[in-house]
Each structure stands twice: as structure tokens, then as C-alpha cells.
Design a protein around this motif. Structure first.
Motif, PDB file in Angstrom:
ATOM      1  N   UNK A 191       0.834  -1.215   0.000  1.00  8.10           N
ATOM      2  CA  UNK A 191       0.000   0.000   0.000  1.00  8.10           C
ATOM      3  C   UNK A 191       0.863   1.258   0.000  1.00  8.10           C
ATOM      4  N   UNK A 192       1.866   1.269   0.855  1.00  5.86           N
ATOM      5  CA  UNK A 192       2.774   2.416   0.937  1.00  5.86           C
ATOM      6  C   UNK A 192       3.376   2.743  -0.429  1.00  5.86           C
ATOM      7  N   UNK A 193       3.813   1.733  -1.156  1.00  7.49           N
ATOM      8  CA  UNK A 193       4.490   1.953  -2.438  1.00  7.49           C
ATOM      9  C   UNK A 193       3.626   2.781  -3.387  1.00  7.49           C
ATOM     10  N   UNK A 194       2.349   2.422  -3.466  1.00 12.33           N
ATOM     11  CA  UNK A 194       1.461   3.137  -4.380  1.00 12.33           C
ATOM     12  C   UNK A 194       1.201   4.561  -3.911  1.00 12.33           C
ATOM     13  N   UNK A 195       1.092   4.744  -2.602  1.00 15.08           N
ATOM     14  CA  UNK A 195       0.837   6.080  -2.067  1.00 15.08           C
ATOM     15  C   UNK A 195       2.045   7.005  -2.217  1.00 15.08           C
ATOM     16  N   UNK A 196       3.249   6.423  -2.253  1.00 15.28           N
ATOM     17  CA  UNK A 196       4.474   7.234  -2.286  1.00 15.28           C
ATOM     18  C   UNK A 196       5.039   7.442  -3.684  1.00 15.28           C
ATOM     19  N   UNK A 197       4.444   6.783  -4.666  1.00 12.30           N
ATOM     20  CA  UNK A 197       5.001   6.800  -6.017  1.00 12.30           C
ATOM     21  C   UNK A 197       5.202   8.219  -6.554  1.00 12.30           C
ATOM     22  N   UNK A 198       4.243   9.106  -6.309  1.00 14.03           N
ATOM     23  CA  UNK A 198       4.326  10.456  -6.884  1.00 14.03           C
ATOM     24  C   UNK A 198       5.432  11.293  -6.254  1.00 14.03           C
ATOM     25  N   UNK A 199       5.979  10.834  -5.121  1.00 17.37           N
ATOM     26  CA  UNK A 199       7.027  11.597  -4.439  1.00 17.37           C
ATOM     27  C   UNK A 199       8.429  11.076  -4.738  1.00 17.37           C
ATOM     28  N   UNK A 200       8.533  10.117  -5.660  1.00 16.21           N
ATOM     29  CA  UNK A 200       9.825   9.527  -6.019  1.00 16.21           C
ATOM     30  C   UNK A 200      10.480   8.822  -4.821  1.00 16.21           C
ATOM     31  N   UNK A 201       9.634   8.214  -3.986  1.00 14.05           N
ATOM     32  CA  UNK A 201      10.129   7.443  -2.842  1.00 14.05           C
ATOM     33  C   UNK A 201       9.799   5.977  -3.086  1.00 14.05           C
ATOM     34  N   UNK A 202      10.816   5.143  -3.088  1.00 10.64           N
ATOM     35  CA  UNK A 202      10.643   3.715  -3.335  1.00 10.64           C
ATOM     36  C   UNK A 202      10.590   2.950  -2.015  1.00 10.64           C
ATOM     37  N   UNK A 203       9.933   1.798  -2.031  1.00 10.72           N
ATOM     38  CA  UNK A 203       9.881   0.944  -0.854  1.00 10.72           C
ATOM     39  C   UNK A 203       9.907  -0.513  -1.295  1.00 10.72           C
ATOM     40  N   UNK A 204      10.590  -1.343  -0.509  1.00 14.01           N
ATOM     41  CA  UNK A 204      10.683  -2.767  -0.825  1.00 14.01           C
ATOM     42  C   UNK A 204      10.763  -3.569   0.463  1.00 14.01           C
ATOM     43  N   UNK A 205      10.390  -4.839   0.374  1.00 12.06           N
ATOM     44  CA  UNK A 205      10.536  -5.772   1.480  1.00 12.06           C
ATOM     45  C   UNK A 205      11.677  -6.732   1.208  1.00 12.06           C
ATOM     46  N   UNK A 206      12.408  -7.085   2.243  1.00 10.44           N
ATOM     47  CA  UNK A 206      13.378  -8.180   2.158  1.00 10.44           C
ATOM     48  C   UNK A 206      12.990  -9.188   3.238  1.00 10.44           C
ATOM     49  N   UNK A 207      12.673 -10.398   2.812  1.00  8.55           N
ATOM     50  CA  UNK A 207      12.219 -11.436   3.738  1.00  8.55           C
ATOM     51  C   UNK A 207      13.318 -12.480   3.909  1.00  8.55           C
ATOM     52  N   UNK A 208      14.062 -12.433   5.017  1.00 11.71           N
ATOM     53  CA  UNK A 208      15.087 -13.447   5.254  1.00 11.71           C
ATOM     54  C   UNK A 208      14.466 -14.745   5.783  1.00 11.71           C
ATOM     55  N   UNK A 209      15.164 -15.845   5.511  1.00 14.48           N
ATOM     56  CA  UNK A 209      14.835 -17.106   6.170  1.00 14.48           C
ATOM     57  C   UNK A 209      15.607 -17.179   7.468  1.00 14.48           C
ATOM     58  N   UNK A 210      16.111 -18.347   7.815  1.00 18.41           N
ATOM     59  CA  UNK A 210      16.880 -18.510   9.050  1.00 18.41           C
ATOM     60  C   UNK A 210      18.343 -18.164   8.813  1.00 18.41           C
ATOM     61  N   UNK A 211      18.859 -17.265   9.659  1.00 17.59           N
ATOM     62  CA  UNK A 211      20.265 -16.892   9.599  1.00 17.59           C
ATOM     63  C   UNK A 211      20.870 -16.984  10.989  1.00 17.59           C
ATOM     64  N   UNK A 212      22.158 -17.259  11.017  1.00 16.56           N
ATOM     65  CA  UNK A 212      22.858 -17.450  12.292  1.00 16.56           C
ATOM     66  C   UNK A 212      23.067 -16.097  12.968  1.00 16.56           C
ATOM     67  N   UNK A 213      22.112 -15.700  13.791  1.00 15.60           N
ATOM     68  CA  UNK A 213      22.192 -14.445  14.533  1.00 15.60           C
ATOM     69  C   UNK A 213      21.810 -14.724  15.986  1.00 15.60           C
ATOM     70  N   UNK A 214      21.756 -13.658  16.767  1.00 17.44           N
ATOM     71  CA  UNK A 214      21.392 -13.809  18.179  1.00 17.44           C
ATOM     72  C   UNK A 214      19.908 -13.566  18.423  1.00 17.44           C
TER      73      UNK A 214
END
Length: 267
Positions: free
Chosen positions: A155-178
């Protein structure tokens, strides 16, 4: 001037890996932490921020702008894990998880948008999770909070398009973190109808994190997105089967997919 990147939750785990990698690419990186003084060895500046406290969000953005005059990229990475049978997770813990994983990123986005509109450009990357694409047993609240962030980005992406602001998701799986160390675990209740299954799955969940991949993989994807003029909406990064599970959900009948998940989790 190099691009200025602000990473929430930049003191450890995936956020730290992203910041250190982007520095090698010449970006000016700022991270955040609720307690920056605990991480004096950080390779990039850490600014105080708690995504559940709006006043710290505003102050953090002001501080970064004072030092760098602009913010080109926001990476919403701060998040919290939670496990347990949904019936037995206290309501306040469910709300706390959504405050961190959903409302927190939204409030950071709201606070930074006026500056990006002023600049007439900007990129916002939300770190979600492959778990946000499916309801996982004993991780239902986490799946729901990350899935909500996935959807609101669309939803955000479409609302922000006219302002030249991009948005994306990055969905990680399991990573060795704390992440497992900071995750809320609903207590195992002796005599609970979920006791045996929950204990077994809790161990499986933690084992998946411990044997996860190098978080640098996420950092490399982030760098590619920043360098892409028109990024995609959704990116997935992780082991093949974790990413393939999303494809299976899209093509298989619901009950067939549910059966596969149930078998995997021995339910």
C-alpha cells in the motif's frame, strides 16, 4: 556525496552485517540501538532509538540529519521474535511484538517521509521474514506481525510513487544471529495440552537459527536493491527450500500445503 543509510537495530545480527557491508561499498552508515553505549566497538555510529517510543524516533532522525544533512535510505531492521501456542501467549506479549515488528517500522517511516519528500527521493527497505508468508505453528504471532508489514508495504508503495520514494521488502529465512536470545518464549506449562509438541518445536526453531546461513547474504541483497533504480516489491533470501516453500503455498491447495507444514513440524 555518498548515500546516507539509516539502519534500525544496527547493533547486532542482520542489521550489524548490513551496516558493515554497506560501509565497504562506500555508503555513510548510521545504525540505531536502544543502548548504543553497550556497543563501543561498532564500526559505524549508533544513535539511540527505540521503535516503540516515538519521541526517540524523532530525536534519532534529527541527530542523523544534523550530522549528515540527508537520509537517502532507511532500513527498518529492528524486530523481535516470539514463540508459543497462541492460546497461551499473554495478550500483552502479542501487543508488544506488534508494537516492535509492525507499528514500530510504520512510525519510523512516518517520521522520515517529510525529509524524503523534501529531498524528492528516498528508499525504504523493510526487513520482514519468510515466516510472514505463512502461518507457522508456535510462531503464529511472529508470522502475523511480519506478514502485516509485508502487506502494508504494498500500500505504501502506491501512495508514495508520486514523491519519487521507493519501498521494498526483504524477507530473510533462518540466519545465524542472536535473535533466539532476545525472543519471547511463552513458558512451557506442565500439563498443557501443547506441552509435548511445543517443547519439540521450540528446539527445532532454535536449531534452525543456529544452523542458519551467513547474514552477509542479506547485506548483499540490500546493496543490490539500493543500487537498483526501480526495486521490486518483494525479495526473499535464504535457503532454497525456505524460499521454495513460498512458491509451494502459491500453487498447492491450502489443505495440501497445511499437511506438508504439519508433517514438517510433526504435528
Amino acid at each position: 556525496m555518498s548515500k546516507v543509510v539509516l539502519i534500525t537495530g544496527g547493533s547486532s545480527g542482520i542489521g550489524k552485517s548490513i551496516g558493515e557491508y554497506l560501509m565497504t561499498k562506500g555508503y555513510s552508515v548510521f545504525g540505531t540501538s536502544r543502548n548504543p553505549e553497550k556497543y563501543k566497538d561498532s564500526k559505524f555510529p549508533l544513535v539511540t532509538l527505540d521503535v516503540t517510543k516515538p519521541e526517540t524516533i524523532s530525536e534519532c532522525i534529527r541527530e542523523v540529519l544534523t550530522q549528515a544533512q540527508k537520509i537517502d535510505v532507511l532500513i527498518n531492521n529492528a524486530g523481535a521474535g516470539i514463540t508459543g501456542p497462541i492460546e497461551e501467549i499473554p495478550e500483552e506479549e502479542i501487543k508488544r511484538n506488534f508494537e516492535t515488528n509492525f507499528f514500530g517500522p510504520i512510525n519510523v517511516i512516518k517520521a522520515i517521509l517529510p525529509q524524503m519528500r523534501k529531498q524528492e527521493s528516498g528508499l525504504i527497505i523493510n526487513i520482514t521474514s519468510i515466516a510472514g508468508y505463512m502461518g507457522l505453528p508456535y510462531r503464529g504471532v511472529y508470522s502475523a506481525s511480519k506478514g502485516a508489514l509485508e502487506l502494508i508495504t504494498e500500500s505504501f508503495r502506491m501512495e508514495l510513487k508520486e514523491f519519487n520514494i521507493e519501498m521494498a521488502n526483504v524477507a530473510p529465512g533462518d540466519f545465524a544471529t542472536n535473535i533466539a536470545a532476545g525472543r519471547y518464549h511463552a513458558p512451557v506449562k506442565t500439563g498443557s495440552p501443547y506441552e509435548k509438541s511445543y517443547v519439540a518445536n521450540l528446539k527445532m526453531i532454535d536449531d534452525h537459527v543456529d544452523s542458519g546461513g551467513d547474514p552477509k547474504m542479506v547485506a548483499e541483497i540490500i546493496a543490490k536493491i539500493i543500487e537498483t533504480p526501480k526495486p521490486k516489491i518483494h525479495y526473499k533470501v535464504g535457503a532454497f527450500m525456505q524460499k521454495f516453500s513460498i512458491v509451494l503455498k502459491r500453487v498447492l491447495p491450502d489443505k495440501v500445503y497445511e499437511k506438508i507444514l504439519s508433517n514438517h513440524y510433526n504435528i
